[in-house]
Motif scaffolding. Sequence first.
Motif, short mmCIF file in Angstrom:
data_model
loop_
_atom_site.label_atom_id
_atom_site.label_comp_id
_atom_site.label_asym_id
_atom_site.label_seq_id
_atom_site.Cartn_x
_atom_site.Cartn_y
_atom_site.Cartn_z
N THR A 70 0.86 -1.19 0.00
CA THR A 70 0.00 0.00 0.00
C THR A 70 0.89 1.23 0.00
N ALA A 71 0.59 2.16 -0.89
CA ALA A 71 1.33 3.43 -0.97
C ALA A 71 0.34 4.58 -0.86
N SER A 72 0.65 5.54 0.01
CA SER A 72 -0.25 6.68 0.24
C SER A 72 0.51 7.99 0.06
N HIS A 73 -0.25 9.04 -0.26
CA HIS A 73 0.32 10.36 -0.52
C HIS A 73 1.03 10.92 0.72
N LEU A 74 1.89 11.86 0.47
CA LEU A 74 2.46 12.68 1.53
C LEU A 74 1.78 14.03 1.52
N SER A 75 2.07 14.88 2.48
CA SER A 75 1.35 16.15 2.59
C SER A 75 1.55 17.03 1.36
N TYR A 76 2.72 16.95 0.75
CA TYR A 76 3.02 17.87 -0.35
C TYR A 76 2.57 17.37 -1.73
N ASN A 77 2.12 16.10 -1.84
CA ASN A 77 1.68 15.64 -3.16
C ASN A 77 0.31 14.99 -3.12
N ALA A 78 -0.50 15.40 -2.11
CA ALA A 78 -1.85 14.84 -2.01
C ALA A 78 -2.77 15.37 -3.10
N ALA A 79 -2.58 16.61 -3.50
CA ALA A 79 -3.48 17.24 -4.47
C ALA A 79 -2.98 16.97 -5.89
N VAL A 80 -3.89 16.50 -6.75
CA VAL A 80 -3.55 16.23 -8.15
C VAL A 80 -4.65 16.84 -9.01
N PRO A 81 -4.32 17.80 -9.88
CA PRO A 81 -5.34 18.44 -10.71
C PRO A 81 -5.87 17.50 -11.79
N PRO A 82 -7.02 17.80 -12.39
CA PRO A 82 -7.52 16.97 -13.49
C PRO A 82 -6.49 16.85 -14.61
N GLY A 83 -6.22 15.62 -15.04
CA GLY A 83 -5.22 15.38 -16.07
C GLY A 83 -3.81 15.37 -15.56
N GLY A 84 -3.59 15.71 -14.29
CA GLY A 84 -2.26 15.77 -13.72
C GLY A 84 -1.78 14.42 -13.23
N THR A 85 -0.49 14.33 -12.95
CA THR A 85 0.10 13.09 -12.47
C THR A 85 0.94 13.35 -11.23
N VAL A 86 1.14 12.29 -10.47
CA VAL A 86 2.06 12.31 -9.35
C VAL A 86 2.80 10.98 -9.36
N ALA A 87 4.10 11.02 -9.07
CA ALA A 87 4.91 9.80 -9.13
C ALA A 87 5.61 9.56 -7.80
N PHE A 88 5.78 8.30 -7.49
CA PHE A 88 6.61 7.92 -6.35
C PHE A 88 7.45 6.72 -6.78
N GLY A 89 8.52 6.46 -6.03
CA GLY A 89 9.41 5.37 -6.39
C GLY A 89 9.80 4.55 -5.19
N PHE A 90 10.39 3.39 -5.48
CA PHE A 90 10.88 2.56 -4.39
C PHE A 90 11.98 1.63 -4.90
N ASN A 91 12.82 1.20 -4.00
CA ASN A 91 13.77 0.13 -4.24
C ASN A 91 13.19 -1.15 -3.67
N GLY A 92 13.50 -2.26 -4.31
CA GLY A 92 13.00 -3.54 -3.85
C GLY A 92 14.02 -4.64 -4.04
N SER A 93 13.74 -5.77 -3.42
CA SER A 93 14.58 -6.95 -3.57
C SER A 93 13.78 -8.02 -4.28
N TRP A 94 14.47 -8.91 -5.00
CA TRP A 94 13.80 -10.00 -5.71
C TRP A 94 14.76 -11.17 -5.82
#
Length: 444
Positions: A404-428
């Motif tokens: 589960t990934a949730s917004h932070l305070s500074y990227n909670a708002a996304v305008p119509p047609g807009g995008t927000v991105a987040f990233g992560f490192n993982g193991s496999w």
Amino acid sequence: MITGAALLTAVLTSVTTPASAADTPLRDLAAARGIYLGTAVTGGKLTGGYGDLAGAQFGSLTPGNEMKWEAVEPARGTYDWTGADRVVAFAEAHGQQVRGHTLVWHSQLPGWLTGGSWTPAQLRTLMTDHITAEAGRYKGRVDHWDVVNEPLNEDGTLRPSLWGAALGESYIADAFRSARAADPAAKLYLNDYSTDAVGAKSDGMYALVKRLLAQGVPVDGVGFQAHLVLGQVPASLETNLRRFAELGVDVAITELDIRMTLPATDAELAQQKADYAAVLRACLAVTRCAGVTVWGFTDSDSWIPDFFPGQGAATPYDENLAPKPAHAGIAETLAPVTPPAPGVCSVTYAVSSQWTGGFTAQVTLRNTGTAPLNGWTVRWTQPAGQRVTQAWNATVTQTGAEVTASHLSYNAAVPPGGTVAFGFNGSWSGTNPPPAALTCATGT
């Protein structure tokens, strides 16, 4: 370390397997996803239940032996088209493509050819005459030809075969040009084994294709045989397919089977299901992957037990023509992707960097609605035991396979047609497939 802008990319909002998917022929599921699913066949068996399955479930047929040199030209200048004609006629009667296999190979050559004393010029003429005769006979009826089969050593150098030893690499270019002249519409392929992963042999094939293309040789595609061992689908398979496609050629998995130690256990069959699915996903992820061919669809018609004593059960159907879990793995992977319903968000997932045991991924959420978003959450299931080890631009938690990934305070708002991105490192470990589905929800 392997890096790239989009090693694994998927546009994923929700994926469902309709209740009717199990009843939908595999060939139709594949066609709906833009690829073909084919099988190698034994022409003399194309009757009864074997013929019914071959005709109903697969969109492409490859003659297992009927088009090889010793079968069609047993004596110099004397041709026997009986077996090849049978397969081509069956395919045409069932609305199937044909992959011609193979025009030039170092094996299964007639004795008159291998036992002769030929000058290089004579050998070249024998080769081009044979190609002209066979490709010309099936002009307009064969969709793909394996023009040259298995030209390389394990280290990626030219195999010193009858052809390579006498003619050098030039025989490959001559073979392709002869095939193009004989059948201008067919797609012309180089085909080899042990080239599925990034490594010495696939690097040699990559360099060979680049040289041929630079010479104007009409190479349309590269075939990857993929005779695999259970649990050993190469982690770099998709990356490898993509780098060849980026040369401007099609790619295809041409001879897929996944063998195991006998007798098969439920655990082995479950792993085989996952392995078949992984190969299909790799093809689906690469735009120029034309399709996947299983090398025999039933264990009763597989070459594996004869060549690998104690191993087998390598195909999607058992000896009695009953579907195995691998069949379900293929069907589930090819099942239609449900398009995003009109709503407020969609999600894309991409692996931007991958190395042994680790990877970096980026997830992008888009506001597809007409009102601003005020908060968002993205959820997905890691399909192969991957673990999130570090994240940025979101609060990411993982319980078991569920993330589960949730917004932070500074990227909670996304305008119509807009995008927000987040990233992560993982193991496999083992494989690193993308999630089958990501879902998004809005609000705080």
